[in-house]
Structures are given as C-alpha cells and as structure tokens.
Enzyme design. Structure first.
Site, PDB file in Angstrom:
ATOM      1  N   GLU A  42      41.731  36.942  48.862  1.00 34.94           N
ATOM      2  CA  GLU A  42      40.956  38.156  49.157  1.00 34.94           C
ATOM      3  C   GLU A  42      41.192  38.605  50.595  1.00 34.94           C
ATOM      4  OE1 GLU A  42      36.816  37.617  48.332  1.00 34.94           O
ATOM      5  OE2 GLU A  42      37.068  37.861  46.162  1.00 34.94           O
TER       6      GLU A  42
ATOM      7  N   GLU B 296      39.166  36.386  39.790  1.00 36.41           N
ATOM      8  CA  GLU B 296      37.780  35.985  40.064  1.00 36.41           C
ATOM      9  C   GLU B 296      36.860  37.039  39.492  1.00 36.41           C
ATOM     10  OE1 GLU B 296      36.189  35.376  43.992  1.00 36.41           O
ATOM     11  OE2 GLU B 296      37.864  34.068  44.502  1.00 36.41           O
TER      12      GLU B 296
END
Ligand code: MG
Length: 450
Positions: free
Chosen positions: A289, A376
């Site tokens: 991320e 995710e």
C-alpha cells in the site's frame, strides 16, 4: 587474511555469441574470476558475483571492489551493500549473507548501463583472479521440485496463471477467480498460523481456500529490514507449504514507503524469483500500500525496477502492483501502466469506509484495460475494524462486483484479535480446525470462499 575465491558472472552485450563463459587469467593464487554471459540487452547487462570461501574455516564478512570504464555504470544491485566513488564500486555483505562456511558461496547481482566490464577486481583486498574456474554452478537453496502429493488441488486444476485481457486465466485459457486469505503482518502474528501446513491444508479442504497471501512486514521494528533472515524464513515456509498443499501463494512486500528501500526489494524479489519463479504457485506483490505519493514519479519507477528484477529470472508469473492512496487509485495507474506482461494492479477496500465511489475507480481502471486483484479487503472500517463493527451489505456489493468482474481476492487477516478483520477467536489452534473459532467478518469471508 582468509582467502576468498571470486566467481564473476557477467552478461556483456555483444561480447560473446551464445552465452559461453570466458575465463579470466588464473595465476597460482587462491582467488579467481570467471566471466560468462547470462543476460544482456542493447547497451546494458546483468552481472552476478559469487563469492566462495575456499578456506577450511568460516569467514564472517566479505568485500568485493572493482572499477568500470567511465562509459559504464551500475544502476542497481541486490544482495550486497553497494557504495560508489566515481567509477570505483564496493560491494559488502549484508547481514544474512556475511557468514560463509568453509567451501560455501553466496551471490550478489547488479545491472550495468553500458557494456564495460569490471577491472581491478579485489575480494577482501586480494586479487579476484586465480585458481581454475568451477565446473559446476555455485550452490543455491534448492527449490521444491516435486509435484504436490494430492490430487485436485487448485494448482493442479489451474496450473500456470496469466493475465488475459482484464482478468486472470488458467493454463487452459479459462477465466479463474482465486479466493483466499491474507496472513497478518508476519512480524506481528500472535502465533504462526500462516506458516502451518496443517492449517493451510485445512483451509483448502474446509474453506475452499485457493490462495494465501504472505504479508511480510518490511518497515516496522522486527520486520524484514531489521531481521531479514527471520522474515525470509517465514515467507519461504509459506511458499513451500503452498507448493505441498497445491495452493497459490502471494509474496507480499508489506510496506507503505517501499520506494525508500528499493534496492532491498529488488534484491529480495530477484532472489526469490530465481529460486521459486519456475513454480506455478507463486504470485509476486512488490508493494502492499503506497501512501499518497506520485504514481508516475515514485511508485511506477519502483515497480519497473522490481518487475525487471523478477523478469530477469521469472518471465511469466503474475505480478500484482500496488497503487497510490493505500492501493485505491487504480484509475491513476491505468493512465500510465507499467510496461510488461502478466501484470495486475491492487485495489484494497474496507466496506465500512469504501463503497460505490471506489468501485467506480475500479470500473474506470478495467475500462482502461487493467487487470485488478484485491489482495486485501475487510467488512470493516479502513483501520481493519478497531471498533469491531461489520458492514456486510456493502461487503456483499463488493463480493458481487468482484465476482462479476472475475477479480481474485484475499481477505485480511489470519490472526487472533479483537479487530473485525481478525478471522480467529482466542484459543484457535495453530494447526487449523477452526469451525468454532471464527471471529469478526470470518463467517462472511468463509461463506464467500466456498
Ligand atoms: Mg515462472
């Protein structure tokens, strides 16, 4: 000073036809250098240096130095600490490859812009040249080569994966949507759930799990950068278990500022690609991320460096690329995709925080031609559900959207805790059998895997 032998494997554009080895001068000393062509392109090449301890006692550190002609320069290196002074390059061991037992070898690699080859090479201060060249390649950790012992596993059914249009296809060309779960940050697991083969097999057989994501923390204390040997061992255990169980495995560089440690990522993925890239099980994820930083100036150049390190050894396995704003701005990535094949892009959602407007970004990316992978998600707030709340109707909209678009997913996260996204409740055995230990959004996740 203990004596080292140096074997240098260099790819030199135009130097040789057919990649045949050239042997350097070999005076009667214990050190030697061998140059051979392994990989090259128009005006650059990939080099590898193998350091071998030829003595009968262990050594605890090594240092290789050489010069390059001014027309050539090292652009990247991995598995060594590089320092540069003009045209003089020094490569020292990193923590995990400093100690060499008698007869043992280790390797580091580098990319060179230009075709000039190293000169004035020394290893721990002595000449690299000397001794006969080895007749066999240096030893590496043997990768698993035996096929999974079970039949009908996900990998047996689907085999080598590839990107087909904006989705994923299996070896027969059929569209495949993988569903599974992510580990906890491996450095913060409360117990080694993700590294347990019995648990993985149990999830495969009871949850229909097809893929597990190894979320290898990078930046926090105790994670990869401060304890690389431990982190690598965890990841390699998960890969080996996935091969045995016949499931896919995502190798996730679980970082938020990976561009600050690009050389470590290049080294890590280059090394694992060399040892595991031949296996159909493995999917690479070089950047979990990214924060709110530039795609074109920061994240994309990082991806290009890591992808080229992977592709030097593994031409085909899927690579899933993180996108800006905690892997939400897939539409931004779509405006300037990374060059290469079998590349996918990461979209993460947490359904109490993210809804239709984020799906619209996903739709825009797909229209622009990107293939997405949700590595995710949670039926929770974006913090993973610190308040314990679930938002299942919105999560169902996401499940339906992913199914309609053939988007594979891994749900966050395999661990015990009070967050909504902790899949397990206290007392869950490390070996699986979790029917009475589902926590938070786990019943919803499991129902949608089956
Ligand atoms: Mg491959």
């Amino acid at each position: 000073m203990r004596t080292l032998r140096l074997v240098t494997t260099l790819a030199v554009a135009g130097l040789l036809a057919g990649g045949v080895a050239v042997v350097a001068a070999t005076p009667a000393s214990a050190a030697r250098a061998v140059f051979s062509v392994t990989n090259n392109w128009g005006n650059g090449y990939q080099g590898q240096v193998t350091v071998t301890n030829d003595t009968s006692a262990p050594i605890t550190s090594w240092r290789v130095e050489f010069d390059l002609p001014s027309s050539s320069a090292v652009s990247q290196s991995w598995n060594a600490q590089q320092t540069t002074s003009g045209s003089h390059y020094t490569f020292a061991n990193v923590s995990w490859n400093g100690t060499l037992a008698a007869g043992a070898s280790t390797s580091f690699g580098f990319l060179v812009n230009g075709t000039g080859t190293p000169v004035n090479c020394t290893v721990n201060g002595a000449s690299c040249a000397g001794g006969p060249p080895p007749t066999t390649p240096p030893p590496t950790t043997p990768p698993p080569t035996t096929p999974p012992p079970t039949t009908g596993t996900p990998v047996e059914r689907h085999g080598q994966l590839r990107v087909c249009g904006t989705t994923m296809c299996d070896r027969s060309g059929a569209r495949v949507q993988l569903r599974g779960i992510s580990s906890m940050w491996l450095n913060w697991e409360t117990a080694p759930y993700a590294e347990n083969l019995s648990a993985l097999t149990w999830m495969r057989d009871n949850w229909n799990l097809q893929v597990i994501r190894a979320a290898m923390g990078v930046e926090p204390a105790g994670a990869y950068l401060s304890d690389p040997a431990k982190a690598r061992a965890q990841v390699e255990t998960i890969i080996n278990n996935a091969v045995t169980a016949g499931v896919y495995v995502i190798v996730d560089w679980h970082a938020h500022e990976a561009q600050n440690n690009q050389s470590q990522a290049v080294a890590f993925f280059g090394d694992l690609a060399r040892r595991y890239g031949h296996l159909p099980n493995v999917i690479w994820e070089p950047y979990n991320e990214p924060l709110q930083v530039s795609w074109t100036n920061v994240i994309k150049p990082y991806h290009q460096a890591v992808v080229s390190a992977i592709r030097a050894a593994d031409p085909d396995n899927i690579v899933v690329l993180g996108t800006p704003t905690w892997s939400q701005d897939v539409d931004v990535a779509a405006a300037s995709p990374v060059t290469g094949t079998n590349l996918m892009y990461t979209l993460h959602f947490y359904s109490c925080t993210h809804g239709a407007s984020l799906r619209a970004k996903g739709d825009a990316a797909i229209r622009a031609g990107l293939a997405l992978f949700v590595t995710e998600w949670g039926a929770s707030n974006a913090d993973g559900g610190l308040d314990g709340r679930s938002c299942l109707p919105e999560a169902q909209s996401w499940i339906d959207w992913m199914k309609a678009n053939g988007i594979s997913w891994t749900a966050w996260k395999l661990d015990v805790g009070t967050d909504t996204t902790n899949l397990l409740s206290p007392g869950a055995p490390v070996t699986g059998g979790w029917t009475n230990y589902l926590h938070g959004h786990a019943p919803f996740v499991v129902a949608n895997m089956r």
